[in-house]
Structure formats: C-alpha cells, structure tokens
Motif scaffolding. Sequence first.
Motif, PDB file in Angstrom:
ATOM      1  N   GLY A  53       0.813  -1.065   0.183  1.00 53.05           N
ATOM      2  CA  GLY A  53      -0.144  -0.027   0.113  1.00 53.05           C
ATOM      3  C   GLY A  53       1.044   1.327   0.248  1.00 53.05           C
ATOM      4  O   GLY A  53       0.468   2.210  -0.177  1.00 53.05           O
ATOM      5  N   GLY A  54       2.089   1.243   0.290  1.00 55.77           N
ATOM      6  CA  GLY A  54       3.278   2.164   0.201  1.00 55.77           C
ATOM      7  C   GLY A  54       3.780   2.492  -0.949  1.00 55.77           C
ATOM      8  O   GLY A  54       3.352   2.090  -2.190  1.00 55.77           O
ATOM      9  N   GLY A  55       4.583   3.589  -0.883  1.00 55.02           N
ATOM     10  CA  GLY A  55       5.188   4.010  -2.126  1.00 55.02           C
ATOM     11  C   GLY A  55       6.316   2.952  -2.779  1.00 55.02           C
ATOM     12  O   GLY A  55       5.995   2.763  -4.031  1.00 55.02           O
ATOM     13  N   LEU A  56       7.258   2.222  -1.874  1.00 55.37           N
ATOM     14  CA  LEU A  56       8.032   1.531  -2.383  1.00 55.37           C
ATOM     15  C   LEU A  56       7.394   0.049  -2.708  1.00 55.37           C
ATOM     16  O   LEU A  56       7.478  -0.422  -4.025  1.00 55.37           O
ATOM     17  CB  LEU A  56       9.166   1.124  -1.386  1.00 55.37           C
ATOM     18  N   GLY A  57       6.454  -0.479  -1.797  1.00 53.65           N
ATOM     19  CA  GLY A  57       5.667  -1.603  -2.284  1.00 53.65           C
ATOM     20  C   GLY A  57       4.721  -1.637  -3.164  1.00 53.65           C
ATOM     21  O   GLY A  57       4.825  -2.591  -4.274  1.00 53.65           O
ATOM     22  N   GLY A  58       4.122  -0.344  -3.484  1.00 52.03           N
ATOM     23  CA  GLY A  58       3.266  -0.158  -4.580  1.00 52.03           C
ATOM     24  C   GLY A  58       4.206  -0.260  -5.854  1.00 52.03           C
ATOM     25  O   GLY A  58       3.768  -0.605  -6.957  1.00 52.03           O
ATOM     26  N   ALA A  59       5.428   0.436  -5.828  1.00 55.40           N
ATOM     27  CA  ALA A  59       6.185   0.636  -7.093  1.00 55.40           C
ATOM     28  C   ALA A  59       6.658  -0.899  -7.487  1.00 55.40           C
ATOM     29  O   ALA A  59       6.678  -1.239  -8.668  1.00 55.40           O
ATOM     30  CB  ALA A  59       7.291   1.505  -6.814  1.00 55.40           C
ATOM     31  N   ILE A  60       6.871  -1.622  -6.431  1.00 57.96           N
ATOM     32  CA  ILE A  60       7.555  -3.052  -6.884  1.00 57.96           C
ATOM     33  C   ILE A  60       6.315  -4.116  -7.352  1.00 57.96           C
ATOM     34  O   ILE A  60       6.481  -4.443  -8.365  1.00 57.96           O
ATOM     35  CB  ILE A  60       7.702  -3.689  -5.314  1.00 57.96           C
ATOM     36  N   ALA A  61       5.026  -3.685  -6.935  1.00 58.74           N
ATOM     37  CA  ALA A  61       4.011  -4.570  -7.416  1.00 58.74           C
ATOM     38  C   ALA A  61       3.744  -3.986  -8.859  1.00 58.74           C
ATOM     39  O   ALA A  61       3.510  -4.877  -9.616  1.00 58.74           O
ATOM     40  CB  ALA A  61       2.867  -4.316  -6.361  1.00 58.74           C
ATOM     41  N   SER A  62       3.814  -2.910  -9.080  1.00 55.48           N
ATOM     42  CA  SER A  62       3.503  -2.563 -10.230  1.00 55.48           C
ATOM     43  C   SER A  62       4.526  -2.999 -11.267  1.00 55.48           C
ATOM     44  O   SER A  62       4.031  -3.098 -12.367  1.00 55.48           O
ATOM     45  CB  SER A  62       3.547  -0.785 -10.354  1.00 55.48           C
ATOM     46  N   ALA A  63       5.696  -2.948 -11.055  1.00 55.39           N
ATOM     47  CA  ALA A  63       6.831  -3.215 -11.922  1.00 55.39           C
ATOM     48  C   ALA A  63       6.649  -4.722 -12.229  1.00 55.39           C
ATOM     49  O   ALA A  63       6.899  -5.259 -13.458  1.00 55.39           O
ATOM     50  CB  ALA A  63       8.318  -3.017 -11.266  1.00 55.39           C
ATOM     51  N   LEU A  64       6.220  -5.546 -11.306  1.00 57.48           N
ATOM     52  CA  LEU A  64       6.144  -7.006 -11.469  1.00 57.48           C
ATOM     53  C   LEU A  64       4.741  -7.213 -12.430  1.00 57.48           C
ATOM     54  O   LEU A  64       4.938  -8.075 -13.084  1.00 57.48           O
ATOM     55  CB  LEU A  64       6.019  -7.690 -10.182  1.00 57.48           C
ATOM     56  N   ALA A  65       3.821  -6.320 -12.264  1.00 58.02           N
ATOM     57  CA  ALA A  65       2.643  -6.833 -13.061  1.00 58.02           C
ATOM     58  C   ALA A  65       2.750  -6.131 -14.389  1.00 58.02           C
ATOM     59  O   ALA A  65       2.557  -6.867 -15.419  1.00 58.02           O
ATOM     60  CB  ALA A  65       1.560  -5.861 -12.487  1.00 58.02           C
ATOM     61  N   ARG A  66       3.884  -5.030 -14.614  1.00 58.82           N
ATOM     62  CA  ARG A  66       4.132  -4.784 -16.017  1.00 58.82           C
ATOM     63  C   ARG A  66       4.791  -6.039 -16.876  1.00 58.82           C
ATOM     64  O   ARG A  66       4.621  -6.054 -18.024  1.00 58.82           O
ATOM     65  CB  ARG A  66       4.849  -3.507 -15.914  1.00 58.82           C
ATOM     66  N   GLU A  67       5.527  -6.567 -16.085  1.00 55.95           N
ATOM     67  CA  GLU A  67       6.291  -7.851 -16.599  1.00 55.95           C
ATOM     68  C   GLU A  67       5.364  -9.081 -16.469  1.00 55.95           C
ATOM     69  O   GLU A  67       5.873 -10.331 -17.215  1.00 55.95           O
ATOM     70  CB  GLU A  67       7.264  -8.152 -15.808  1.00 55.95           C
ATOM     71  N   GLY A  68       4.054  -9.129 -16.498  1.00 61.08           N
ATOM     72  CA  GLY A  68       3.095 -10.188 -16.613  1.00 61.08           C
ATOM     73  C   GLY A  68       2.935 -11.067 -15.436  1.00 61.08           C
ATOM     74  O   GLY A  68       2.404 -11.960 -15.456  1.00 61.08           O
ATOM     75  N   ALA A  69       3.425 -10.576 -13.961  1.00 62.56           N
ATOM     76  CA  ALA A  69       3.386 -11.387 -12.912  1.00 62.56           C
ATOM     77  C   ALA A  69       1.771 -11.075 -12.557  1.00 62.56           C
ATOM     78  O   ALA A  69       1.164 -10.215 -12.681  1.00 62.56           O
ATOM     79  CB  ALA A  69       4.161 -11.195 -11.969  1.00 62.56           C
ATOM     80  N   VAL A  70       1.013 -12.083 -11.842  1.00 66.30           N
ATOM     81  CA  VAL A  70      -0.075 -11.828 -11.103  1.00 66.30           C
ATOM     82  C   VAL A  70       0.356 -11.487  -9.537  1.00 66.30           C
ATOM     83  O   VAL A  70       0.989 -12.267  -8.971  1.00 66.30           O
ATOM     84  CB  VAL A  70      -0.828 -13.341 -10.973  1.00 66.30           C
ATOM     85  N   VAL A  71       0.102 -10.480  -9.156  1.00 66.08           N
ATOM     86  CA  VAL A  71       0.651  -9.691  -8.040  1.00 66.08           C
ATOM     87  C   VAL A  71      -0.421  -9.702  -7.053  1.00 66.08           C
ATOM     88  O   VAL A  71      -1.736  -9.119  -7.316  1.00 66.08           O
ATOM     89  CB  VAL A  71       1.264  -8.371  -8.338  1.00 66.08           C
ATOM     90  N   HIS A  72      -0.017 -10.174  -5.879  1.00 66.97           N
ATOM     91  CA  HIS A  72      -0.959  -9.989  -4.634  1.00 66.97           C
ATOM     92  C   HIS A  72      -0.365  -8.831  -3.818  1.00 66.97           C
ATOM     93  O   HIS A  72       0.639  -8.989  -3.214  1.00 66.97           O
ATOM     94  CB  HIS A  72      -0.976 -11.334  -4.013  1.00 66.97           C
ATOM     95  N   LEU A  73      -1.017  -7.896  -3.547  1.00 66.93           N
ATOM     96  CA  LEU A  73      -0.564  -6.817  -2.802  1.00 66.93           C
ATOM     97  C   LEU A  73      -1.105  -6.772  -1.345  1.00 66.93           C
ATOM     98  O   LEU A  73      -2.234  -6.691  -1.077  1.00 66.93           O
ATOM     99  CB  LEU A  73      -1.096  -5.336  -3.579  1.00 66.93           C
ATOM    100  N   ALA A  74      -0.169  -6.922  -0.363  1.00 65.89           N
ATOM    101  CA  ALA A  74      -0.549  -7.179   1.088  1.00 65.89           C
ATOM    102  C   ALA A  74       0.142  -6.139   1.856  1.00 65.89           C
ATOM    103  O   ALA A  74       0.818  -5.538   1.626  1.00 65.89           O
ATOM    104  CB  ALA A  74       0.239  -8.523   1.635  1.00 65.89           C
ATOM    105  N   ASP A  75      -1.213  -5.639   2.401  1.00 74.56           N
ATOM    106  CA  ASP A  75      -0.827  -4.567   3.463  1.00 74.56           C
ATOM    107  C   ASP A  75      -1.929  -4.483   4.698  1.00 74.56           C
ATOM    108  O   ASP A  75      -2.961  -5.042   4.530  1.00 74.56           O
ATOM    109  CB  ASP A  75      -0.929  -3.273   2.850  1.00 74.56           C
ATOM    110  N   LYS A  76      -1.419  -3.984   5.744  1.00 79.04           N
ATOM    111  CA  LYS A  76      -2.475  -3.927   6.772  1.00 79.04           C
ATOM    112  C   LYS A  76      -3.221  -2.721   6.408  1.00 79.04           C
ATOM    113  O   LYS A  76      -4.467  -2.685   6.966  1.00 79.04           O
ATOM    114  CB  LYS A  76      -1.613  -3.555   8.360  1.00 79.04           C
ATOM    115  N   ASP A  77      -2.987  -1.663   5.655  1.00 76.62           N
ATOM    116  CA  ASP A  77      -3.824  -0.901   5.218  1.00 76.62           C
ATOM    117  C   ASP A  77      -4.399  -1.268   4.008  1.00 76.62           C
ATOM    118  O   ASP A  77      -3.961  -0.992   2.861  1.00 76.62           O
ATOM    119  CB  ASP A  77      -2.919   0.676   5.014  1.00 76.62           C
TER     120      ASP A  77
END
Length: 261
Positions: free
Chosen positions: A16-40
């Motif tokens: 949900g944060g800046g770094l984690g969100g950017a990581i998730a976006s980068a992985l998704a752009r490469e075709g991965a199925v991304v599960h974004l986990a956060d307390k928020d």
Amino acid sequence: MDLGLVGKNALVFGAGGGLGGAIASALAREGAVVHLADKDFPAADRNAEAIGQAGGKARALAWDMADLAGIDRHVCAIETHFGPVDVLVNNTGGPPPTPAFGQSPEVWSEYFQMMVLSVIAITDRVLPRMREARWGRIITSTSSGVVAPIANLGMSNALRLSLVGWSKTLAREVGKDGVTANIVLPGRIATQRITFLDEQKAKRENRDAADVARESTASIPLGRYGDPKEYGDTVAFLASERASYITGSVIRVDGGLIPSI
C-alpha cells in the motif's frame, strides 16, 4: 528484454506504500499476477486498482505482517485459487525514529516480531513449494542503514541488519533448489516515509523541512531523491529469470549515497 515473469505468482508486502506499490506495479508490467498485501487495505486496494487500470493482474489483501497466526490462512488462500507463490517480496514498515538507547524491551519485541519474525515465518511458509518447483525468488527490502547506520533510526538499523545475515545464510541453503535470496537497500527514495523522516529531522533541529531535503539531496551524488519506479524496476529484475545467477547479494539503489565500498 523478456524477464520471464509472465504468469508468475508474486506476493508483495507493504504494497500500500510507495516502495511496495512501485514493486507491485513493476512486477505486474512484466506479466506477473501480483498479490498486494498490507495492513492498510484501502491503500493496497488503490494500488491494485491502478495496476488493473494499466492492464496488469493484481488483487489487494488485508494482511498484518505482525499477525503470525494468520500466515497459513492467507498463503493457503493464494495457493488454492492462484497456485504457489513464485516471488516473495518482504517489505515491512519501519519503526518510529528513535535512538538506540533507552527503548523498552517490549518495544524492541514488538518491532522484532513485525519486521523480522514475520519475514522469516512467511518465507518459511512459501519456500517448500518453491523448492519443489525448483524455482523461486525471495527478495527482502531493508534500508541503507544496514550498511551505514542512520542517526536516530537505532531500532531500524539493528532490526533490519539481522535480516541481512538471515538472507545470506538462506541463499546458501536453497540455491541448489533453484531459489535465490537477495537483499535490496533503498537510499533516499521519494516516498511518504522519506517525507516523514525529513519532517521529523526538521522538528528536532528547529529547521524548515525544505532545507533538510535540500541538504539531503546535496549529499547524493546523483543530486536527487530516487523515483519509486526505479526501485521497483530493480526488484523486478532480481525477481526475473534473467537474475538467476544473483543470490546472497545486497543490492543498493541509492544514487551513490552510501559512502562505503
């Protein structure tokens, strides 16, 4: 360059944060199925929605890393509906700014569970399936403070450093099974966390936050804070098939900030 991540199952914490969100976006752009986990959850859901609007595959999970009892339930749900986790990105929130001296054992224990035990327990839960498949990526985001301790971040410096030793040891244990384990160090990346730390320093020193930021950027050889996207792209490469011979490493994404070799 094809990173070989199409269809891979990625679990990203702190998404949900800046770094984690950017990581998730980068992985998704490469075709991965991304599960974004956060307390928020709302923050993770916003990032997942943005990924979906950009054409990626993502879903948000309400997941408090400090809740060790919930790990198996969450991972089982992912495995049942999407298959085993191929890429695990351990990215925890940081403790409040504190000196190393004078913190109660209870506070140390609280953040040790949130920042260290949780990472180890979650990794232990997903590793057997990675080893069975003979392919997996364990990437742990820490802090430049593990190389050059940062003033007034005593707890962060100490707790995150323990993950470096753990990851290096783990890399030797699972390498023969096709699983890599690496540490990534963010320097001064332009996120809300960095803004918060600049503001806290300004308050302590009775200065303007803009002055603190200017002083900070002046200490970076590239002369600027990093873009979260640059950090996310680095993690995506480490998660890729192309990075199959990189393990047990500590990768700096700091614009040259850390002065040591």
